[in-house]
Design an enzyme around this catalytic site. Structure first.
Site, PDB file in Angstrom:
ATOM      1  N   LYS A  18       0.804  -1.133  -0.021  1.00  0.00           N
ATOM      2  CA  LYS A  18       0.043   0.131   0.090  1.00  0.00           C
ATOM      3  C   LYS A  18       0.703   1.290  -0.062  1.00  0.00           C
ATOM      4  O   LYS A  18       0.629   2.223  -0.859  1.00  0.00           O
ATOM      5  CB  LYS A  18      -1.020  -0.194   1.155  1.00  0.00           C
ATOM      6  CG  LYS A  18      -1.855   1.226   1.176  1.00  0.00           C
ATOM      7  CD  LYS A  18      -3.081   0.701   1.983  1.00  0.00           C
ATOM      8  CE  LYS A  18      -2.912   0.426   3.431  1.00  0.00           C
ATOM      9  NZ  LYS A  18      -2.906   1.878   4.274  1.00  0.00           N
ATOM     10  N   SER A  19       1.919   1.007   0.616  1.00  0.00           N
ATOM     11  CA  SER A  19       2.870   2.334   0.988  1.00  0.00           C
ATOM     12  C   SER A  19       3.305   2.704  -0.477  1.00  0.00           C
ATOM     13  O   SER A  19       3.305   3.942  -0.893  1.00  0.00           O
ATOM     14  CB  SER A  19       3.953   2.201   1.833  1.00  0.00           C
ATOM     15  OG  SER A  19       3.283   2.099   3.260  1.00  0.00           O
ATOM     16  N   LYS A  44      -4.070   5.564  14.692  1.00  0.00           N
ATOM     17  CA  LYS A  44      -4.256   5.001  13.235  1.00  0.00           C
ATOM     18  C   LYS A  44      -5.840   5.123  12.724  1.00  0.00           C
ATOM     19  O   LYS A  44      -6.446   5.951  13.215  1.00  0.00           O
ATOM     20  CB  LYS A  44      -3.943   3.606  13.103  1.00  0.00           C
ATOM     21  CG  LYS A  44      -2.443   3.528  13.492  1.00  0.00           C
ATOM     22  CD  LYS A  44      -1.522   4.265  12.270  1.00  0.00           C
ATOM     23  CE  LYS A  44       0.061   4.181  12.726  1.00  0.00           C
ATOM     24  NZ  LYS A  44       0.774   4.998  11.829  1.00  0.00           N
ATOM     25  N   ASP A  76       2.046  -0.997  11.759  1.00  0.00           N
ATOM     26  CA  ASP A  76       0.699  -1.480  11.364  1.00  0.00           C
ATOM     27  C   ASP A  76       0.361  -3.224  11.794  1.00  0.00           C
ATOM     28  O   ASP A  76      -0.670  -3.560  11.473  1.00  0.00           O
ATOM     29  CB  ASP A  76       0.477  -1.503   9.979  1.00  0.00           C
ATOM     30  CG  ASP A  76       0.469  -0.041   9.588  1.00  0.00           C
ATOM     31  OD1 ASP A  76       0.186   0.896  10.399  1.00  0.00           O
ATOM     32  OD2 ASP A  76       0.726   0.428   8.182  1.00  0.00           O
ATOM     33  N   SER A 122       7.221   9.214  12.013  1.00  0.00           N
ATOM     34  CA  SER A 122       6.115   8.917  11.131  1.00  0.00           C
ATOM     35  C   SER A 122       6.724   9.184   9.406  1.00  0.00           C
ATOM     36  O   SER A 122       7.226  10.345   9.404  1.00  0.00           O
ATOM     37  CB  SER A 122       5.083  10.035  11.167  1.00  0.00           C
ATOM     38  OG  SER A 122       4.309   9.787  10.048  1.00  0.00           O
ATOM     39  N   GLN A 131       5.096   9.244   6.876  1.00  0.00           N
ATOM     40  CA  GLN A 131       4.020   9.994   6.368  1.00  0.00           C
ATOM     41  C   GLN A 131       4.340  11.431   6.159  1.00  0.00           C
ATOM     42  O   GLN A 131       4.443  12.289   5.524  1.00  0.00           O
ATOM     43  CB  GLN A 131       2.726   9.775   6.770  1.00  0.00           C
ATOM     44  CG  GLN A 131       1.865   8.524   6.499  1.00  0.00           C
ATOM     45  CD  GLN A 131       0.555   8.283   7.304  1.00  0.00           C
ATOM     46  OE1 GLN A 131       0.151   9.250   7.790  1.00  0.00           O
ATOM     47  NE2 GLN A 131       0.008   7.028   6.935  1.00  0.00           N
ATOM     48  N   GLY A 149      -5.013   7.765   5.453  1.00  0.00           N
ATOM     49  CA  GLY A 149      -4.010   8.759   6.262  1.00  0.00           C
ATOM     50  C   GLY A 149      -2.766   8.997   5.138  1.00  0.00           C
ATOM     51  O   GLY A 149      -2.376  10.068   4.926  1.00  0.00           O
TER      52      GLY A 149
HETATM   53  C1  S3P Z   1       2.674   4.801   5.986  1.00  0.00           C
HETATM   54  C2  S3P Z   1       3.255   4.795   7.312  1.00  0.00           C
HETATM   55  C3  S3P Z   1       2.893   4.713   8.576  1.00  0.00           C
HETATM   56  C4  S3P Z   1       1.823   3.329   8.419  1.00  0.00           C
HETATM   57  C5  S3P Z   1       0.931   3.688   7.264  1.00  0.00           C
HETATM   58  C6  S3P Z   1       1.645   3.678   5.909  1.00  0.00           C
HETATM   59  C7  S3P Z   1       3.360   5.158   4.673  1.00  0.00           C
HETATM   60  O1  S3P Z   1       2.293   5.555   9.007  1.00  0.00           O
HETATM   61  O2  S3P Z   1       1.178   3.321   9.820  1.00  0.00           O
HETATM   62  O3  S3P Z   1      -0.125   2.678   7.433  1.00  0.00           O
HETATM   63  O4  S3P Z   1       3.119   4.646   3.975  1.00  0.00           O
HETATM   64  O5  S3P Z   1       4.402   6.216   5.135  1.00  0.00           O
HETATM   65  P1  S3P Z   1       2.923   6.868  10.034  1.00  0.00           P
HETATM   66  O6  S3P Z   1       3.999   7.301   8.886  1.00  0.00           O
HETATM   67  O7  S3P Z   1       1.967   7.858  10.438  1.00  0.00           O
HETATM   68  O8  S3P Z   1       3.407   5.994  11.054  1.00  0.00           O
END
Ligand code: S3P
Length: 442
Positions: A24-25, A346, A319, A167, A169, A95
């Site tokens: 997914k990422s 989350k 996750d 994070s 993200q 998110g």
């Molecule tokens: C992700 C980072 C994680 C993870 C999310 C995917 C990403 O979140 O929980 O499912 O793709 O960068 P955080 O960066 O907020 O920890």
């Protein structure tokens, strides 16, 4: 699949070879970087879950051409930048989608309004707003850093930003904004988080400096760099592979192989922890696919023991704590998970929901502000009681974790809102049935 409910029953062993859905990422990033780039990006193995499809839709709204060519095969043609969308961007449950797109969009002179579903509208956006505002972006809308929010981007200045929370993200949002900031961007990570943005930016021709200094990771890029379209092969998502693998570990007689799983060490904390617990988990056919390490992971039913999970491992498995909690429920002795406060922000408060769900299944649990202790039910192979209906608050991983619990529990385990599983793992039900799991719609 109905959204009324889904029930997992105890049955025979789970056996077979499957392929995990695309990561997914990496899928979000492939679409976003493809849209930012000049020229054509061809993607193979894209996760076609709701979260990622929202990002595809958003990239079209910013002016890219995004086409589905076939199963997991997508073509993105960027125009070297974003133009102002004519409508609100709705990121659904994602998110990652909304935070990365905010960062990418902040570099352009445009106004855009973001929203999402009820879960996403309740999640903190101030963690990305803070550095983007420091760079010169402006936000208006709901107070408290919650969606819907309107971003006015453009004319960004350089930033050096130390992440207050681990994070990926936030790191990614700052780096993507930095591509169009005068002087670029530098992110300092006290604890390393998944590095797919850095790796993929390089694949698009961007120079990214990564340096480990005094126990911290410094990631920097210069502004004004041009991304050039490329080919991306998305590996299997270890966060999704975790469900059939843990199902095999806890269900007597099982042996399941998941092929092509991403083995980036910033994502494999769960596998390390399961091996610490005594899991018979083996990795074969290690190879490199599109700049990421992958392999085929096999899990066989195992007698597990409780462990202390080191808190510094959390970013590499953030996750996966819900499904780890299920493995822990079938272990001998307590498993302590600490330093996992991020779990509370989350798609749901995952500490609270796992504690409630496991307790309803007859498992001893203790909730801490930033931790969870699960007292395993197993002395030998004694199954958990189960026999519960679990409220998931629309959280896909809470739903899948409890269904896996049900494959080995004495009583059936059911979940509400199973339709949400499609945000990250559209083929979950069919895959688990194909392996021999009993799942009934209710
Ligand atoms: C992700 C980072 C994680 C993870 C999310 C995917 C990403 O979140 O929980 O499912 O793709 O960068 P955080 O960066 O907020 O920890």
């Amino acid at each position: 699949m109905t959204s009324a409910g889904l029930t997992a029953h105890r049955g025979g062993p789970l056996r077979g070879r499957v392929r995990a859905p695309g990561d997914k990422s990496i899928s979000h990033r492939a679409l976003i970087l493809g849209a930012l780039a000049q020229g054509v990006t061809e993607i193979e193995g894209l996760l076609e879950g709701d979260d990622v499809l929202r990002t595809a839709q958003a990239m079209r709204a910013f002016g890219a051409s995004v086409e589905r060519l076939g199963d997991g095969r997508w073509r993105v043609e960027g125009q070297g930048g974003f133009s102002e969308p004519s409508d609100i961007i709705d990121c659904g449950n994602a998110g990652t989608g909304v935070r990365l797109i905010m960062g990418a969009a902040a570099g352009f002179d445009l106004a855009v309004t973001f929203t999402g579903d009820a879960s996403l509208r309740g999640r903190p956006m101030n963690r990305v707003m803070k550095p983007l505002i420091e760079m010169g972006a402006r936000f208006s809308g709901r107070s408290g850093g919650r969606l819907p929010l309107t971003l006015q981007g453009g004319r960004l200045k350089a930033i050096t930003y130390r992440l207050p929370e681990p994070s990926a993200q936030v790191k990614s949002a700052v780096l993507l904004a930095g591509l169009h900031a005068d002087g670029g961007a530098r992110v300092i990570e006290p604890e390393p988080t998944r590095d797919h943005t850095e790796r993929m930016l390089r694949a698009f021709g961007v120079v990214v400096d990564v340096e480990d200094r005094d126990g911290e990771r410094h990631i920097g890029l210069a502004g004004g760099q041009v991304l050039t379209g490329t080919k991306i092969r998305v590996p299997g998502d270890p966060s999704s592979a975790a469900f059939p693998l843990v199902a095999a570990l806890i269900t007597p007689g099982s042996e399941v192989t998941v092929e092509g799983v991403l083995l980036n060490e910033l994502r494999t904390g769960l596998f390390t922890t399961l091996i610490d617990m005594g899991a018979d988990l083996t990795i074969a056919n290690r190879r490199d696919e599109g700049g990421e390490p992958v392999g085929d992971v096999t899990a066989r039913h195992s007698a597990l023991r409780g462990v202390e999970v080191p808190p510094e491992r959390a970013p590499s498995m953030i996750d996966e704590y819900p499904i780890l909690a299920v493995a822990a429920a079938y272990a001998d002795g307590p498993t302590h998970m600490r330093g996992i406060g991020e779990m509370r922000v989350k798609e749901s408060d995952r500490i609270a929901l796992m504690a409630a769900g496991l307790a309803a299944c007859g498992i001893g649990v203790e909730e801490e502000p930033e931790g969870l202790i699960v007292v395993g039910s197993a002395r030998g192979n004694h199954p958990a009681a189960g026999g519960a209906h679990v409220v998931t608050h629309g959280d896909h991983r809470i739903a899948m974790s409890h269904l896996v619990m049900g494959f080995a529990a004495e009583g059936a385990v059911s979940v509400d809102e199973p339709g949400m599983i499609a945000t990250s793992f559209p083929g979950f039900v069919e895959m688990m049935r194909g392996l021999g799991g009993t799942l009934e719609e209710a």
